[in-house]
Design an enzyme around this catalytic site. Structure first.
Site, PDB file in Angstrom:
ATOM      1  N   CYS A  71       3.669  -4.811   9.655  1.00 27.54           N
ATOM      2  CA  CYS A  71       4.291  -3.501   9.311  1.00 27.54           C
ATOM      3  C   CYS A  71       3.082  -2.670   9.684  1.00 27.54           C
ATOM      4  O   CYS A  71       2.082  -2.530   9.764  1.00 27.54           O
ATOM      5  CB  CYS A  71       4.348  -3.575   7.426  1.00 27.54           C
ATOM      6  SG  CYS A  71       2.581  -3.436   6.593  1.00 27.54           S
ATOM      7  N   GLU A  72       3.822  -1.554   9.781  1.00 29.04           N
ATOM      8  CA  GLU A  72       2.736  -0.397  10.327  1.00 29.04           C
ATOM      9  C   GLU A  72       2.148   0.457   9.320  1.00 29.04           C
ATOM     10  O   GLU A  72       1.190   1.246   9.681  1.00 29.04           O
ATOM     11  CB  GLU A  72       3.881   0.922  11.054  1.00 29.04           C
ATOM     12  CG  GLU A  72       4.757   1.658  10.060  1.00 29.04           C
ATOM     13  CD  GLU A  72       5.738   2.483  10.941  1.00 29.04           C
ATOM     14  OE1 GLU A  72       6.003   3.504  10.351  1.00 29.04           O
ATOM     15  OE2 GLU A  72       6.074   2.344  11.969  1.00 29.04           O
ATOM     16  N   HIS A  73       2.166   0.072   8.174  1.00 31.78           N
ATOM     17  CA  HIS A  73       1.519   0.557   6.880  1.00 31.78           C
ATOM     18  C   HIS A  73       0.283   0.005   6.628  1.00 31.78           C
ATOM     19  O   HIS A  73      -0.906   0.486   6.340  1.00 31.78           O
ATOM     20  CB  HIS A  73       2.382   0.863   5.650  1.00 31.78           C
ATOM     21  CG  HIS A  73       3.631   1.628   5.661  1.00 31.78           C
ATOM     22  ND1 HIS A  73       4.765   1.162   5.450  1.00 31.78           N
ATOM     23  CD2 HIS A  73       3.726   2.723   6.395  1.00 31.78           C
ATOM     24  CE1 HIS A  73       5.686   2.270   5.636  1.00 31.78           C
ATOM     25  NE2 HIS A  73       4.956   3.031   6.258  1.00 31.78           N
ATOM     26  N   HIS A  74       0.225  -1.316   6.838  1.00 34.22           N
ATOM     27  CA  HIS A  74      -0.691  -2.239   6.517  1.00 34.22           C
ATOM     28  C   HIS A  74      -1.242  -3.156   7.567  1.00 34.22           C
ATOM     29  O   HIS A  74      -2.423  -4.014   7.539  1.00 34.22           O
ATOM     30  CB  HIS A  74      -0.657  -3.092   5.208  1.00 34.22           C
ATOM     31  CG  HIS A  74      -0.356  -2.429   3.944  1.00 34.22           C
ATOM     32  ND1 HIS A  74       1.160  -1.867   3.546  1.00 34.22           N
ATOM     33  CD2 HIS A  74      -0.997  -1.384   3.201  1.00 34.22           C
ATOM     34  CE1 HIS A  74       1.335  -1.313   2.526  1.00 34.22           C
ATOM     35  NE2 HIS A  74      -0.238  -0.856   2.162  1.00 34.22           N
ATOM     36  N   GLN A 112      10.909  -2.260   8.421  1.00 35.18           N
ATOM     37  CA  GLN A 112      12.321  -3.024   8.823  1.00 35.18           C
ATOM     38  C   GLN A 112      13.384  -2.217   8.777  1.00 35.18           C
ATOM     39  O   GLN A 112      14.224  -2.467   9.645  1.00 35.18           O
ATOM     40  CB  GLN A 112      12.278  -3.896   7.495  1.00 35.18           C
ATOM     41  CG  GLN A 112      13.596  -4.780   7.649  1.00 35.18           C
ATOM     42  CD  GLN A 112      13.651  -5.747   6.263  1.00 35.18           C
ATOM     43  OE1 GLN A 112      12.508  -6.183   5.960  1.00 35.18           O
ATOM     44  NE2 GLN A 112      14.785  -6.212   5.923  1.00 35.18           N
ATOM     45  N   HIS A 140       7.786  -9.501   3.053  1.00 36.00           N
ATOM     46  CA  HIS A 140       6.716  -8.467   3.470  1.00 36.00           C
ATOM     47  C   HIS A 140       5.295  -8.992   3.008  1.00 36.00           C
ATOM     48  O   HIS A 140       5.156  -8.840   1.716  1.00 36.00           O
ATOM     49  CB  HIS A 140       7.017  -6.931   3.344  1.00 36.00           C
ATOM     50  CG  HIS A 140       8.216  -6.548   4.148  1.00 36.00           C
ATOM     51  ND1 HIS A 140       8.016  -5.604   4.807  1.00 36.00           N
ATOM     52  CD2 HIS A 140       9.520  -6.994   4.163  1.00 36.00           C
ATOM     53  CE1 HIS A 140       9.395  -5.210   5.343  1.00 36.00           C
ATOM     54  NE2 HIS A 140      10.310  -6.074   4.822  1.00 36.00           N
ATOM     55  N   CYS A 142       2.745  -7.497   2.972  1.00 33.94           N
ATOM     56  CA  CYS A 142       2.156  -6.274   2.208  1.00 33.94           C
ATOM     57  C   CYS A 142       2.433  -6.189   0.715  1.00 33.94           C
ATOM     58  O   CYS A 142       1.856  -5.764  -0.121  1.00 33.94           O
ATOM     59  CB  CYS A 142       2.422  -4.767   2.839  1.00 33.94           C
ATOM     60  SG  CYS A 142       3.921  -4.631   3.194  1.00 33.94           S
TER      61      CYS A 142
END
Length: 183
Positions: A71-74, A112, A140, A142
């Protein structure tokens, strides 16, 4: 990248010189480059010369294509499966190439929702299909390992193009095909 990982280890309170961590910066750098290799690969690499003329005009479905992403956030793992269906328009794609398209877009920092759209648009652009349907089901990390800590949650996204978007009967046929035999 190795130096950055050393700094991260130090900021966590670890000693990058201790036996178990001495090679960790190099291993993390290699792993991240592998897990994001889709960033540098063009779609043509995934397809090669596996586009074939065909009279088939019925739905082609490949389901349960496993994938692993970050995931690009975490930068934590996303683990799941992709189902792809398309209605050929004079051309069919080698079946393994659908899995390669999934890997191309999964192997990058991702969300996603975008990955689902990118896979559908790639299949559409390569095949010129009358319609493309993609469904992605994923866990996910995260959400499971931090934050709300919901280990059993699953995220489902879909993208319907052409006939799958415009004809409910075609969409329903795809959903029935990918649901067959699932518990």
């Amino acid at each position: 990248m190795r130096d950055a990982v050393r700094v991260i280890l130090e900021e966590m309170g670890e000693d990058p010189a201790r036996e178990g961590l001495q090679k960790t910066p190099e291993r993390v750098a290699r792993a991240l480059l592998f897990l994001t290799q889709g960033l540098k690969r063009p779609l043509d690499d995934a397809i090669g010369d596996a586009l074939f003329t065909s009279d088939n005009d019925e739905i082609v479905v490949v389901r349960n294509i496993e994938f692993y992403s970050l995931c690009e956030h975490h930068m934590l793992p996303i683990i799941g499966h992709v189902d792809i269906g398309y209605l050929p328009n004079g051309k069919v794609l080698g079946l393994s190439k659908l899995a390669r398209i999934v890997d191309l877009y999964a192997r990058r920092l991702q969300i996603q929702e975008n990955m689902t759209r990118e896979i559908a648009e790639a299949v559409q652009s390569v095949t010129g299909a009358r319609g493309v349907a993609v469904q992605v089901r994923a866990a996910h990390m995260c959400m499971a390992m931090r934050g709300v800590e919901k280990v059993e949650s699953e995220t489902i996204t879909s993208m319907m193009l052409g006939a799958f978007r415009n004809h409910p009967q075609t969409r329903q046929e795809f959903l029935q095909l990918i649901g067959q035999g699932r518990k």
